[in-house]
Design an enzyme around this catalytic site. Structure first.
Site, PDB file in Angstrom:
ATOM      1  CG  ASP A  98       9.332  -4.468   5.245  1.00  0.00           C
ATOM      2  OD1 ASP A  98       8.566  -2.562   4.917  1.00  0.00           O
ATOM      3  OD2 ASP A  98      10.671  -3.956   4.144  1.00  0.00           O
ATOM      4  CB  THR A  99       8.512  -4.227  -0.652  1.00  0.00           C
ATOM      5  OG1 THR A  99       7.608  -4.859  -0.670  1.00  0.00           O
ATOM      6  CG2 THR A  99       8.911  -4.342  -1.814  1.00  0.00           C
TER       7      THR A  99
END
Lengths: 746, 299
Positions: free
Chosen positions: A606-607
């Site tokens: 997840d960014t």
């Protein structure tokens, strides 16, 4: 129009990334110039290299302009054309590191490859743990008016990890570093050697985009370059294949088979003159080595199977085509109107020993013309299975060896199935010479190998002898070996480092009707097990998929979109949040159990973009995107990616996060509007894509580039290797063969 | 008006696959595991009916071949071949059975091994198929019935063949010729049954040994020579007016031909041993005999 004095594919991709179109906006030419930076001086200062790189770029322009004039007899009009030159070099402690191999590895001799490998080893050893610089000197001129020019040099600082000698060896074995300046490819697996970069990422690839566009935007070149920033869409990523479509080409016989398998036990020895007329059920089927393997490969899990063999245009050929079509197997060659379809008569009795008599007509053919028609499919194949008959048959040998060579060059796996009595066609030395470096997997029955090696005083079931004497001999030439007894009672599987077996096989327990193609079935299963996905990416992002493909072969990756809850939690730091979400994604996907049976590891990521401690989110409309970009303009923000890996069998999990600093240039309203018009910002964290036109906003990064895109490859590779024993270098190499079961491994 | 056909032929229509030449080893050596032999396989339309019709056509007759093929590649292959020779008119497709197929292999010692698929379309020929050709049968000069038509008493074709023989005798023109193949015919029927079945037959063709088994004379180990053949002919003449009896190592190296009406008996040495292509030799010989000895010439 830009005349770019470089044939580099990487530079072409960079230009296309920001909206330029080949032929419409730029054309590439070869300046044929490979300067030696150290011609006059052994040690160079950084400033000297900067100056020299600009001079080299200028010289490239001079040469290209001259060539263009000579070729066309015309001047390159300064009014419509700009000519661009660039030279990128790697600089380490006074030395410019060139490419270990000057030519393409495909054209190089084995001796040149060996020398290049030694050179690459030296370069990588020198780079290990070091800070170094990547410089690109750029010059842009008004057509052939070389006096009207603009130039600059961009320097990016980078640092390599403290990688091991083993890493170097294995990286060199991939063949990737040989034709790269500095012996690394940051856009390929070489990325995992990097600790960080400071500056322009695109500069490390070969063309610093921000600065290049800045040069082009100079009033000197006004009206000559059509910049499509806000118009053309960013090149789209290829759609994600959830499970990779593993491709097999099966080369061999295609036959119309007639089988009678109800002969009483020991029928043949008891047959007396004048003979016998038997009435019973004759089975018709499509057979031949190519077809049988293709059928078994489909069953094993290979999605795209093709056969390379010849059939006639008559009813029997049509039937074969229909049978193959039913199983979704492609026939690479059109039916031949001048060719009769091969027929095989198969008689089988009911003894335990499974006595069969197969009579087959020698009607198969494979010409150079034939294989040329199938070349593109051969080069796309993950596996090319070759029946030994194609080598024993003189009419097919030359074309078959060519197929094997093409496959190897394209990175496919060549499997050769040694046919019974092959030893009677040529001796082992001739066979080795003929197939040198062309075979990855050798499949054979033990008696054929014993006969080939002139061993008469040992039997096929003397396992100690086979394991200790025969396998090492075969290993000298063939990386992976499947050896079976002629009765299919046992099997041995040997990779370069490991041997499994003898494994007991269930052939004799099967009813006769299910024995046809047993060997091929086993071969196809082993190949699928090796070729099939090991990593499951729990992400819907095509960018992460593209990144993972950079370091892991496509066929080793399966993708499953996570439906995990991504809502915010109060008092959670950005690091904790991306780690929690990465873990949730991986776990959610793991619990679905809707993936290939061979998956070993699930990867979740997840960014988040963080500015002054505040998450920026992903805009879903132009207004939010505009606001986000305005906030980021001229400032440094953090890109944080959470990474979670879970071993499917043991349940072991590792969660981590990686942060990269990204400095944006000052953005004008017009730039923001144009960028929004391109459609790129929607759905992207921070409203930009560094892998697209958004690269033009990024003045500098500090850390991992791939982390900014969405998956920190450098850290991912470390975790895979150190925590899960999956080394990236050879995950898809036969040296890392995946065995069917750990029992019996030696 | 002259009938369109002077001959109606009933028998097998097969696709034959023949391994050319002999295997390089005897069958007895096949003991364990697979042996693969590379050999040219001749793929030929064949079968007792198809062969007889084609050879008769070559000798000037206008045959109507009556039979069935399957709706499969072999059937398609045969149909295309029959069309080339304009022999397809009486051949219909059966969608429930596959085309008759046979493959034939000879080992080093010339032991012949033949596998024939059953059930197949040949046996599906029915009375209604025959009735559709009633005009052709009643108006022809020769109705040739291969013994294979009666091989399976339960198959529709047996009834169809009997019906055809009856139809042939509605008018006076037709000569019903019955070829007693295969040799082991006697294992299926008793002689009395055989006589009933062939009560409409005018000319019988058989191997001497087959008739001796039917007539229960001699034994299997005896070597058939002229005297044995003559003894057989004498006994057979009590039941059949005209016949051709053959014997010799190949089954047709010599033949004795008998006609009660003319009281003529002749001996003939065939030239089977000289033939390069022995396939269908017995059929060719039979047609020649019908034409030259029994004077049933083409129209």
């Amino acid at each position: 129009m830009i005349l770019f004095t470089s044939l580099s594919e990487r530079r072409k991709n960079l230009l296309e990334q920001i909206g330029f179109k080949e032929r419409n906006d730029f054309i590439q030419v070869d300046p044929v110039y490979n300067p030696d930076y150290h011609q006059d001086k052994q040690n160079l200062e950084l400033d000297e290299v900067i100056e020299k790189s600009i001079e080299v770029a200028r010289e490239k322009i001079r040469r290209s302009v001259k060539d263009a004039r000579e070729l066309t007899g015309k001047h390159l009009s300064p009014k419509d054309t700009v000519v661009a030159g660039a030279d990128t070099v790697v600089y380490l402690k006074g030395r410019v590191l060139d490419r270990p191999l000057e030519t393409s590895p495909i054209d190089a001799s084995p001796k040149a490859i060996k020398q290049a490998e030694a050179k690459a080893k030296q370069m990588l050893s020198n780079l290990r743990g070091e800070d170094f610089y990547v410089l690109t000197g750029m010059v842009v001129t008004q057509g052939d008016n070389l006096d009207n020019e603009k130039f600059c040099c961009v320097v990016t600082r980078a640092k390599m990890k403290q990688f091991s000698d083993n890493d170097i060896e294995r990286y060199i074995q991939t063949g990737e570093p040989l034709d790269k300046a500095g012996a690394f490819g940051i856009q390929e697996r070489g990325v995992i050697l990097f600790e960080e970069i400071q500056g322009s990422y695109s500069n490390v690839v070969g063309l610093p985009l921000v600065e290049f566009v800045k040069l082009l935007s100079d009033p000197l070149f006004m009206g000559r370059v059509h910049f499509r920033f806000g118009q053309a869409g960013t090149p789209k990523s290829a759609p994600i294949e959830e499970a990779p479509a593993l491709r097999v080409v099966s080369v061999g016989d295609l036959n119309y088979d007639l089988v009678y398998d109800e002969l009483p036990a020991e029928f043949f020895p008891k047959l007396q003159p004048p003979g016998q007329h038997i009435e019973g059920k004759l089975y018709r089927g499509t057979g031949g080595t190519a077809a049988i393997f293709a059928f078994r490969a489909r069953k094993a899990g290979f999605k795209q199977c093709s056969v390379l063999g010849t059939i006639g245009a008559g009813p029997f050929g049509q039937t074969i085509a229909q049978d193959l079509h039913k199983e979704e197997i492609n026939i690479l060659l059109p039916a031949d109107h001048n060719h009769q379809t091969g027929i095989a008569l198969i008689l089988r009795d009911a003894t335990k020993n499974d006595t069969t008599l197969t009579i087959t007509d020698p009607l198969q053919s494979l010409s150079t013309d034939d294989i040329n028609k199938a070349k593109s499919e051969i080069e796309k194949a993950h596996v090319v299975f070759v029946s030994g008959y194609c080598l024993t048959d003189l009419d097919r040998r030359e074309a078959t060896l060519q197929v094997m060579e093409w496959t190897k060059k394209a990175g496919g796996l060549v499997v050769l199935d040694i046919t019974v009595d092959m030893d009677k066609t040529f001796d082992f030395a001739r066979f080795r010479e003929m197939t040198q470096h062309k075979i990855d997997v050798l499949v054979a029955e033990i008696p054929t190998i014993l006969a080939w090696l002139s061993i008469k005083d040992h039997q096929q079931n003397e396992w100690a002898f086979i394991l200790e004497q025969i396998i090492p001999v075969l290993r000298q030439d063939f990386p992976v070996i499947f050896l079976r007894t002629s009765t299919y009672s046992h099997e041995i599987i040997a990779s370069p480092t490991k041997t499994l077996g003898p494994i007991e096989l269930d052939y004799s327990q099967r009813p006769p009707a299910q024995r046809l193609g047993y060997g091929d079935e086993k071969t196809a299963q082993h190949l699928y097990e090796f070729m099939s996905p090991r990593l499951l990416l729990a992400s819907k992002s095509p960018r992460r998929y593209e990144l993972l493909k950079q370091i892991v072969a496509e066929n080793k990756i399966e993708v499953l979109v996570s439906k995990a809850d991504e809502s915010y939690q109060q008092n959670e730091t950005p690091e904790d949040r991306v780690k929690r979400l990465a873990k949730n994604k991986a776990r959610q996907v793991l619990f679905t159990n809707k993936f290939s049976s061979n998956i070993e590891l699930v990867i979740g990521a997840d960014t988040e973009i963080v500015l002054n401690g505040k998450p920026m989110g992903q805009p879903d409309n132009d207004q939010t995107a505009r606001e986000t970009l305005k906030q980021l303009s001229g400032k440094t923000h953090q890109v944080i990616t959470g990474l979670a890996l879970i071993n499917r069998i043991s349940g072991k999990g590792v969660v981590d996060s990686v942060s990269t600093q990204v400095k944006f240039k000052e953005l004008s309203d017009s730039e923001i509007d144009q960028y929004i018009a391109s459609g790129e910002p929607i759905g992207k964290a921070g409203a930009y894509g560094i892998q697209g036109k958004g690269a033009l906003f990024v003045e500098k990064i500090e850390g991992s580039y791939s982390n900014v895109v969405g998956l920190p490859l450098e850290r991912l590779a470390e975790i895979l290797d150190k925590e899960f024993g999956i080394p990236i270098w050879d995950i898809d190499k036969v040296s890392n063969w995946r065995f069917p079961s750990p029992q019996g491994a030696r | 008006m002259e009938p369109a056909y002077d001959m109606v032929v009933m028998g097998d229509i097969n696709l034959d696959w023949l391994s050319r030449g002999n295997l390089s080893f005897p069958f007895s050596e096949l003991v364990v595991n697979g042996v693969i032999v590379w050999s040219i396989i001749d793929e030929l339309p064949g079968g007792s009916g198809l062969n007889f019709a084609r050879f008769a056509q070559e000798m000037g007759y206008k045959p109507l071949l009556l039979g069935k093929i399957g709706d499969d590649p072999a059937g398609k292959f045969i149909h295309e071949w029959l069309q080339q020779y304009q022999l397809e008119a009486g051949v219909t497709k059966d969608t429930n059975h596959s085309t008759g197929k046979a493959f034939i292999v000879r080992d080093k010692n010339d032991i012949r091994f033949l596998v024939n698929n059953t059930p197949n379309a040949n046996r599906a020929l029915s009375v209604s198929d025959v009735e559709r050709c009633a005009d052709e049968i009643t108006s022809c000069r020769i109705l040739y019935v291969s013994g294979y038509c009666l091989m399976d008493p339960k198959a529709p074709r047996t009834e169809a063949a009997i019906k055809a023989m009856q139809l042939a005798h509605k008018e006076v023109y037709a000569n019903v010729v019955f070829d007693v193949v295969p040799h082991q015919f006697y294992k299926i029927y008793k002689f009395s049954e055989f006589r009933d079945l062939t009560s409409e037959v005018n000319i019988l063709i058989s191997e001497v040994a087959t008739m001796r088994r039917f007539l229960d004379i001699g034994n299997r180990s005896e070597k058939v020579d002229r005297s044995i053949a003559e003894e057989t002919a004498e006994r057979l003449a009590k039941f059949y007016n005209r016949f051709i009896l053959r014997f010799g190592p190949s089954g047709c190296d010599e033949q004795v031909i008998w006609d009660t009406q003319t009281q003529q008996l002749i001996w003939e040495e065939t030239e089977h041993y000289k033939m390069q292509d022995k396939r269908g030799y017995g059929d060719k010989l039979a047609i020649k005999t019908l034409k030259n000895f029994f004077n049933i010439a083409p129209l």
